[in-house]
Design a protein around this motif. Sequence first.
Motif, PDB file in Angstrom:
ATOM      1  N   VAL A   4      38.941  45.903  50.933  1.00  0.00           N
ATOM      2  CA  VAL A   4      38.376  45.563  48.955  1.00  0.00           C
ATOM      3  C   VAL A   4      39.547  44.102  48.211  1.00  0.00           C
ATOM      4  N   LYS A   5      38.809  43.736  47.966  1.00  0.00           N
ATOM      5  CA  LYS A   5      39.000  42.404  47.394  1.00  0.00           C
ATOM      6  C   LYS A   5      38.699  42.553  45.516  1.00  0.00           C
ATOM      7  N   ILE A   6      39.644  42.557  44.734  1.00  0.00           N
ATOM      8  CA  ILE A   6      38.874  42.476  43.667  1.00  0.00           C
ATOM      9  C   ILE A   6      38.864  41.124  42.820  1.00  0.00           C
ATOM     10  N   CYS A   7      38.356  40.541  42.328  1.00  0.00           N
ATOM     11  CA  CYS A   7      37.996  39.227  41.406  1.00  0.00           C
ATOM     12  C   CYS A   7      38.069  38.888  40.613  1.00  0.00           C
ATOM     13  N   GLY A   8      38.764  37.622  39.374  1.00  0.00           N
ATOM     14  CA  GLY A   8      38.651  37.892  38.461  1.00  0.00           C
ATOM     15  C   GLY A   8      39.204  38.799  37.364  1.00  0.00           C
ATOM     16  N   LEU A   9      40.392  38.704  37.708  1.00  0.00           N
ATOM     17  CA  LEU A   9      41.214  39.728  36.956  1.00  0.00           C
ATOM     18  C   LEU A   9      42.007  39.206  36.172  1.00  0.00           C
ATOM     19  N   LYS A  10      42.122  39.856  34.970  1.00  0.00           N
ATOM     20  CA  LYS A  10      42.781  38.651  33.557  1.00  0.00           C
ATOM     21  C   LYS A  10      43.609  39.694  32.901  1.00  0.00           C
ATOM     22  N   GLN A  24      43.603  45.040  49.341  1.00  0.00           N
ATOM     23  CA  GLN A  24      43.829  43.911  49.910  1.00  0.00           C
ATOM     24  C   GLN A  24      44.214  43.312  48.780  1.00  0.00           C
ATOM     25  N   TRP A  25      43.291  42.677  48.266  1.00  0.00           N
ATOM     26  CA  TRP A  25      43.222  41.319  47.539  1.00  0.00           C
ATOM     27  C   TRP A  25      42.913  41.368  46.289  1.00  0.00           C
ATOM     28  N   VAL A  26      43.618  40.182  45.673  1.00  0.00           N
ATOM     29  CA  VAL A  26      43.331  40.310  44.159  1.00  0.00           C
ATOM     30  C   VAL A  26      42.771  39.032  44.155  1.00  0.00           C
ATOM     31  N   GLY A  27      41.493  38.362  43.143  1.00  0.00           N
ATOM     32  CA  GLY A  27      41.097  36.774  42.702  1.00  0.00           C
ATOM     33  C   GLY A  27      41.358  36.436  41.534  1.00  0.00           C
ATOM     34  N   TYR A  28      41.781  35.536  41.148  1.00  0.00           N
ATOM     35  CA  TYR A  28      42.579  34.625  39.878  1.00  0.00           C
ATOM     36  C   TYR A  28      41.062  34.133  40.390  1.00  0.00           C
ATOM     37  N   VAL A  29      40.213  33.510  38.634  1.00  0.00           N
ATOM     38  CA  VAL A  29      39.570  32.793  38.997  1.00  0.00           C
ATOM     39  C   VAL A  29      39.806  31.165  37.953  1.00  0.00           C
TER      40      VAL A  29
END
Length: 213
Positions: A4-10, A24-29
């Motif tokens: 799993v990747k969760i994207c757009g964390l703030k 497994q992954w986190v995304g910064y936009v």
Amino acid sequence: MAEVKICGLKQPKEMQLCAKLKVQWVGYVFYPPSPRFISADHAQILHKSAPSSHEGGPKRVGLFVKPTFEDVEKILRKVNLDILQLYTSTEQAELFRKQFNIPVWQAKGIASLADLPTQKTLIDGYVIEAPSSSKDSQPGGLGRTFDWTLTEKWHSPAPWLLAGGLTPENVFRAIKISKAQAVDVSSGVESSKGIKSLEKIEKFVLNALNGVA
């Protein structure tokens, strides 16, 4: 079971939950028009709020849309990214791979079988999602699905993640139909545009990992 990747964390609490859930992954936009955009300083705060990938935490993925080398370099001076996720051409993505010697994922909008990559390149992975249109303000994070059967028998030249319109309610079905080994979600775990729901993140991860319908 899928990664799993969760994207757009703030928020740091989102990072901490992702680390706790062994995402497994986190995304910064890093794309200013996006409601999920954050600055390099903001990303640095998030990065420090959870264990790094070397410490067993999630790998950090930086999302860029048609960036220049300078755009990426400015971020890398402050944030230790593990992967670059690029909305750009294959040729440009390969140049970034050579320039920074960091794994590169290319985001691909898919409308038909012909849109799926088949040739081996320097690109390390793909994020496969619905195509954007001229009316969209951003190329991804649109909450829009595509025909998941398109990837069912696809032999990808590199590892890939299924994205676009995924939610806690449909992720198990999406994995089953698409045969994806990894999934990427952003808007599908939000309480409102750009605002993540901790409850939805947890439910999404559990459903993706445990095969809950």
